[in-house]
Design a protein around this motif. Structure first.
Motif, short mmCIF file in Angstrom:
data_model
loop_
_atom_site.label_atom_id
_atom_site.label_comp_id
_atom_site.label_asym_id
_atom_site.label_seq_id
_atom_site.Cartn_x
_atom_site.Cartn_y
_atom_site.Cartn_z
N GLN A 106 -11.93 -35.98 -18.32
CA GLN A 106 -11.36 -37.17 -17.69
C GLN A 106 -11.78 -37.29 -16.23
OE1 GLN A 106 -7.39 -38.58 -18.89
NE2 GLN A 106 -6.96 -38.64 -16.72
N GLY A 107 -12.23 -38.48 -15.87
CA GLY A 107 -12.58 -38.75 -14.47
C GLY A 107 -13.84 -38.03 -14.03
N ARG A 108 -14.16 -38.22 -12.75
CA ARG A 108 -15.35 -37.61 -12.16
C ARG A 108 -14.97 -36.96 -10.85
NH1 ARG A 108 -15.83 -41.58 -14.98
NH2 ARG A 108 -17.47 -41.80 -16.53
N LEU A 109 -15.81 -36.09 -10.37
CA LEU A 109 -15.55 -35.53 -9.04
C LEU A 109 -15.63 -36.66 -8.01
CD1 LEU A 109 -17.39 -32.07 -9.11
CD2 LEU A 109 -15.00 -32.62 -9.57
N LEU A 110 -14.97 -36.47 -6.89
CA LEU A 110 -14.94 -37.51 -5.86
C LEU A 110 -16.34 -37.82 -5.35
CD1 LEU A 110 -11.89 -36.13 -3.83
CD2 LEU A 110 -11.87 -38.01 -5.49
N ALA A 111 -17.18 -36.79 -5.31
CA ALA A 111 -18.52 -36.97 -4.77
C ALA A 111 -19.42 -37.75 -5.72
CB ALA A 111 -19.14 -35.61 -4.46
N GLU A 112 -18.99 -37.90 -6.97
CA GLU A 112 -19.82 -38.57 -7.98
C GLU A 112 -19.54 -40.06 -7.96
OE1 GLU A 112 -22.37 -39.50 -10.02
OE2 GLU A 112 -22.22 -37.40 -10.69
N LYS A 113 -20.54 -40.85 -7.58
CA LYS A 113 -20.31 -42.30 -7.46
C LYS A 113 -20.90 -43.07 -8.64
CE LYS A 113 -18.27 -41.84 -3.49
NZ LYS A 113 -16.79 -41.82 -3.51
N ASP A 114 -21.59 -42.40 -9.53
CA ASP A 114 -22.24 -43.09 -10.64
C ASP A 114 -21.29 -43.19 -11.84
OD1 ASP A 114 -23.76 -44.01 -12.70
OD2 ASP A 114 -25.14 -42.30 -12.75
N PRO A 115 -20.83 -44.43 -12.16
CA PRO A 115 -19.87 -44.57 -13.27
C PRO A 115 -20.48 -44.26 -14.64
CG PRO A 115 -20.53 -46.73 -12.47
CD PRO A 115 -21.13 -45.73 -11.54
N SER A 116 -21.81 -44.15 -14.70
CA SER A 116 -22.41 -43.85 -16.01
C SER A 116 -22.54 -42.35 -16.23
CB SER A 116 -23.78 -44.53 -16.13
OG SER A 116 -24.69 -43.90 -15.24
N SER A 117 -22.20 -41.57 -15.22
CA SER A 117 -22.20 -40.11 -15.43
C SER A 117 -21.05 -39.76 -16.36
CB SER A 117 -22.02 -39.40 -14.08
OG SER A 117 -20.76 -39.72 -13.54
N PRO A 118 -21.20 -38.69 -17.12
CA PRO A 118 -20.12 -38.37 -18.07
C PRO A 118 -18.88 -37.84 -17.34
CG PRO A 118 -21.80 -36.66 -18.13
CD PRO A 118 -22.32 -37.75 -17.22
N PRO A 119 -17.69 -38.08 -17.91
CA PRO A 119 -16.48 -37.51 -17.31
C PRO A 119 -16.55 -35.98 -17.33
CG PRO A 119 -15.93 -39.06 -19.08
CD PRO A 119 -17.40 -38.83 -19.15
N VAL A 120 -15.89 -35.35 -16.37
CA VAL A 120 -15.85 -33.88 -16.34
C VAL A 120 -14.56 -33.39 -16.99
CG1 VAL A 120 -17.21 -33.79 -14.22
CG2 VAL A 120 -14.70 -33.83 -14.08
N SER A 121 -14.54 -32.12 -17.38
CA SER A 121 -13.27 -31.57 -17.87
C SER A 121 -12.34 -31.47 -16.66
CB SER A 121 -13.48 -30.21 -18.54
OG SER A 121 -14.01 -29.31 -17.61
#
Lengths: 601, 601
Positions: free
Chosen positions: B325-340
């Motif tokens: 669920q969600g992404r790290l704060l530093a990740e701005k690309d919405p197409s990157s997969p969610p992280v655990s």
């Protein structure tokens, strides 16, 4: 033993002495109101609460709604109670007269609904969510949509929900997958699964209006591709009569730790050929509309946290006065009679801590409600803008502080009752369970903390942050004039200085380390800021109580004001110093938990 | 997803690396044992837990026992599970071989029962209370009483309870009114009402042996006039067969927030002509015998608090690893997969805090179990006495710290799961509810705090207090030898210095103010001492882990030891500094809440 739901004297203090709700009647929108009409609304709410909500509060908890695969079944008393709210006009007490509302200011309406919430927040959930839904469509829908959906929600025929969460994307709205395809009539066909939808299906109203977040085919990825749709349970004909059932199916009910009367549902949209949905506003702007509702909902969540704390405090206070047990430590004669447990030092601590948490939290929520009034109806554009700026800044704190400290207060209420607090003959364990949802829904505490530190603080060149600091400095300057309060004012000043330094340090840290590492103590930051804000709210209450005491009040009022000052002192001595603990963790840029590797757990 | 009940690696660490349970096999009582027999008992417990307890854990919670006015009905799976414990020998694993026991040391037995507790503390309640009852009669009863009551409890035919609490006297045992009148046979007739009696009536065993506190007619007032009686549900003939039903009636069941499978009953003794009771030991010494059981029970309560925290930690850890669920704060690309979600900083904080609370608490309980072994079986009288002194001193901390911080850990487990933590598809909300009893029963946290400050600290010229400080100094001296640990050792030293000064200040205050005022912050004192002790326990773990790391362990062990050091560091950085907050409140002799008048609330 009948403990009061809420302290009437305290509500009076908050509304009329701390926040001057009467001044609202100077504004055009509220010019038909006066203190008597406000009090009449409060009395109506208290009557409905005591007559329809309180008697079923525990039954609602112990007899959860069931789903037989076809319909939801719940005890009939819930419908009687919901109908009583609607018939009394309390369901939409802030709405326009023209829509059947009472046109009350938010600050008064908040206190009105507090009675219902204290007597059964679960049952209140149906109408308050409907109200929030209607407010959103009123703000962003077309005239036709307002006529078709808002009017019947205002008069109680329809209910409303908000449908955001999906099984694969809880807080991560960017990943929601519910889809919307435009059909030949210009409507949309909605398909997807939603979970944790409160009030998602029931027979309390003729129809249910779901506000659904979905992604139009071809929309951008992430939060920029989300649109908002009205998706009713039953379609509605142009003459307002109900049409056929829409393609929305109840997939199941969740069984929750608390709030058990308010159905939490899994809904399946478009199992056949797509549920018919009507776009609200423009495509891809859905999240900003939903945030209209969400900001309002966040204040409501804080309010539920605070009110459930208040009612638990009243209950355990009443119990502690009436329950004899044990003797003071200094009493060595076993033949002396037992004392009431309120005499024991640690029980007093647990009661005063509850008072400090609950009344501090609720005063904060009323401040939010008053700012919400001001952003809409303050006299000048500058005042309205200032109120908006401060409210927007404070929202994560108003949402999370009461929802974190409300359950802590309820936990102490359980402990005051001891073994009796652990069984369902008394409602305090239910208060805890009901309240435990509040740090989770409408954005978890962790999400609020990132909203505060990452967005609200730096937003608009720190405009909200500075507005908040200035508001606190104003109170400090007043408090310094009083001998009784000057020391507390100094303590708050010191904490604010710490807060400022800490804020600078943590924001500067993003230059030297990843933002995820720098912000890994965001919850400590929220704790720090929250405690400073609540200390300020207590100092504001102290200023009023201190001034009132100097005007030779009646004995009962004197006692009341002394209690306020004592609760303020308790918060300053037992809670405010924790700000330095959190500040140290943040300023040290401690990354102990962030550095913990998955394999090390 | 199947989360482990407990971490096997951690149990191995605690038993064999931290506490050297193998050394017990040098003692005569345990000479037939070795590491393999210990592990076999652990494996048996794990198997029974996974086969009989885990599958019914949630059913036990959702289908509470009922009372139809005649008998208690519960789901049959509880009896199957209880029988499995009895048949496997786990019910009395510390008892003598001659009584059908396994003659295991307490420290190992504690870990054995931890598996059962993790999989269903509610169901385990029946046999563990029976075991505690049997231990008491073994210690203070006659040979005839042991033969008649202990033997059938050991072999599982009878169950046991402790019946202390009365409706008018909860924690205030001095005021209990249940009466005992000697009859012509030299037995006693018992009359009175008891409440909150766990396992007070059920059909799981042929008979139930109640240990009842009552007052013999004419006995002194207060706690000096309390005697202890064996009062069976059914009388027992001399040949061991069951006789007629005694005059003990079930008056009702309580419905609890948690622990729902373990019946909590109201019992009515002597509604007809008095229940037949058999005196244990001498008249008027009942409370001291009951304290034999109660001290054991207090360690068990702490253990339940800790184990429920451990299993909630394992569950939420597993969830956090698997839930994207969600992404790290530093990740701005919405197409990157969610992280655990374990990747998010605040989730890591909530997991590491749980580890620090739960593993710290459980290690403390195992220390208590080991001291309990030592006071009985250490080689020399001096060693046995030293162990007794330290255990007696630590008991209020072993009881209360895990029972306060266990629920806090479970609260974090709920928060890690978010909305999913609030529903009964996952057990974490049940863990919280089960665990919430622990700060209440067997002496509330408030009572433990007064026991610590008012009795245990000054007792025997501060013997226990000094023993505790010395034990901590010993660990500090060792830790100072290590570069990695020296800083933590210094921090603990500083906190101990603060603790000493605070102790002197608060005890001296009783000269200048009433004892009730001076001790009104006793819970802050318990918090302070508890945190110092748990920091010490963490430093002990750190010493072992640090040494192990320097011996080039395998990768998986290296990860494990690094995790231990990180949890220790977290406790020292995020928790230990709170000791200074509590110390300030106590040393200031703050009486804000004690000064709060009843009329001011």
């Amino acid at each position: 033993m009948v403990a009061p739901l809420l302290s009437e004297r305290d509500l009076e203090f908050l509304l009329y002495e701390l926040f001057d709700a009467e001044a609202m009647t100077q504004r055009a929108r509220y010019c038909d109101h006066n203190r008597e009409t406000f009090n009449a609304a409060l009395q109506t709410a208290r009557t409905v609460a005591e007559k329809f909500f309180l008697p079923i509060r525990q039954k609602v908890d112990s007899e959860q709604p069931t789903f037989d695969g076809k319909a939801v079944h719940m005890i009939p008393e819930i419908k009687t109670a919901v109908d009583a709210v609607i018939e009394s006009g309390l369901a939409s007490c802030t709405a326009d007269y023209g829509l059947g509302g009472m046109q009350l200011p938010e600050v008064v309406a908040n206190a009105v609904s507090a009675y219902l919430s204290a007597a059964g927040s679960t049952t209140l959930g149906y109408t308050s969510l409907t109200n929030a839904n209607a407010n959103l469509i009123s703000a962003h829908g077309t005239a036709e949509q307002i006529e078709k959906w808002v009017v019947p929600m205002r008069d109680g025929r329809f209910a409303g929900t908000m449908a955001m969460t999906e099984p694969g994307a809880g807080s991560g709205l960017a990943d929601l997958t519910t889809s919307a395809v435009k059909d030949e009539n210009g409507h949309y066909r909605i398909s997807g699964s939603k979970i944790f939808i409160s009030g998602g299906d029931h027979e309390l109203n003729d129809n249910i209006v779901h506000l659904v977040l979905a992604r139009v085919k071809g929309a951008p990825q992430g939060v920029k591709g989300i649109s908002l749709f009205i998706v009713p349970k039953f379609l509605v004909n142009d003459d307002g009569s109900l049409g056929e059932k829409n393609d929305v199916a109840l997939a199941g009910l969740f069984h929750k730790m608390g709030g058990r009367g308010h159905t939490s549902t899994a809904l399946s949209f478009g199992e056949r050929d797509g549920a018919i949905g009507y776009l609200v506003g423009e495509e891809n702007k859905g999240l900003s509309y939903m945030f209209h509702m969400m900001n309002e909902a966040r204040i409501l969540v804080g309010t539920m946290g605070a009110v459930t704390a208040l009612t638990g405090y009243q209950y355990s206070l009443d119990y502690a006065k009436e329950r004899p047990q044990g003797r003071l430590l200094a009493e060595k004669d076993p033949s002396s009679p037992p004392v009431s447990i309120i005499q024991h030092g640690d029980v007093r601590r647990m009661l005063l801590a509850q008072k400090a948490y609950a009344e501090g939290a609720y005063a904060l929520c009323l401040l939010g409600a008053q700012l919400s009034d001001d952003e809409k109806t303050a006299e000048t554009e500058a005042e309205r803008k200032a109120a908006h700026t401060l409210l927007d800044f404070l929202t994560p704190i108003i949402k999370s502080w009461p929802s974190e400290y409300g359950p802590k207060a309820n936990d102490l209420a359980i402990q005051v009752l001891g073994g009796h607090g652990y069984i369902n003959e008394h409602p305090v364990e239910m208060f805890y369970r009901d309240n435990r949802l509040n740090p989770i829904h409408e954005g978890t505490t962790g999400i609020q903390s990132l909203d505060l530190l990452g967005r609200k603080v730096p937003m608009n060149q720190f405009a909200g942050y500075q507005a908040c600091l200035s508001a606190m400095e104003e109170t400090i300057a007043i408090a310094k004039q009083s001998e009784a309060l000057a020391g507390f004012a100094d303590d708050l000043s010191t904490s604010i200085t710490t807060l400022k330094t800490t804020t600078e340090t943590v924001l500067a840290a993003t230059q030297s380390m990843t933002v995820d590492a720098a912000f890994c103590n965001s919850v400590s930051y929220l704790n720090l800021f929250g405690h400073v804000v609540v200390a300020w709210i207590w100092l504001k209450q102290g200023v009023v109580a201190d001034a009132a005491l100097s005007s030779s009040p009646h004995k009962s009022d004197e006692d009341f004001y002394k209690g306020k000052l004592q609760a303020m002192a308790f918060f300053f001595r037992h809670e405010l110093p924790l700000t330095h603990h959190w500040a140290t963790i943040i300023s040290d840029l401690d990354t102990t938990h962030f550095d913990m590797q998955e394999a090390w757990f």
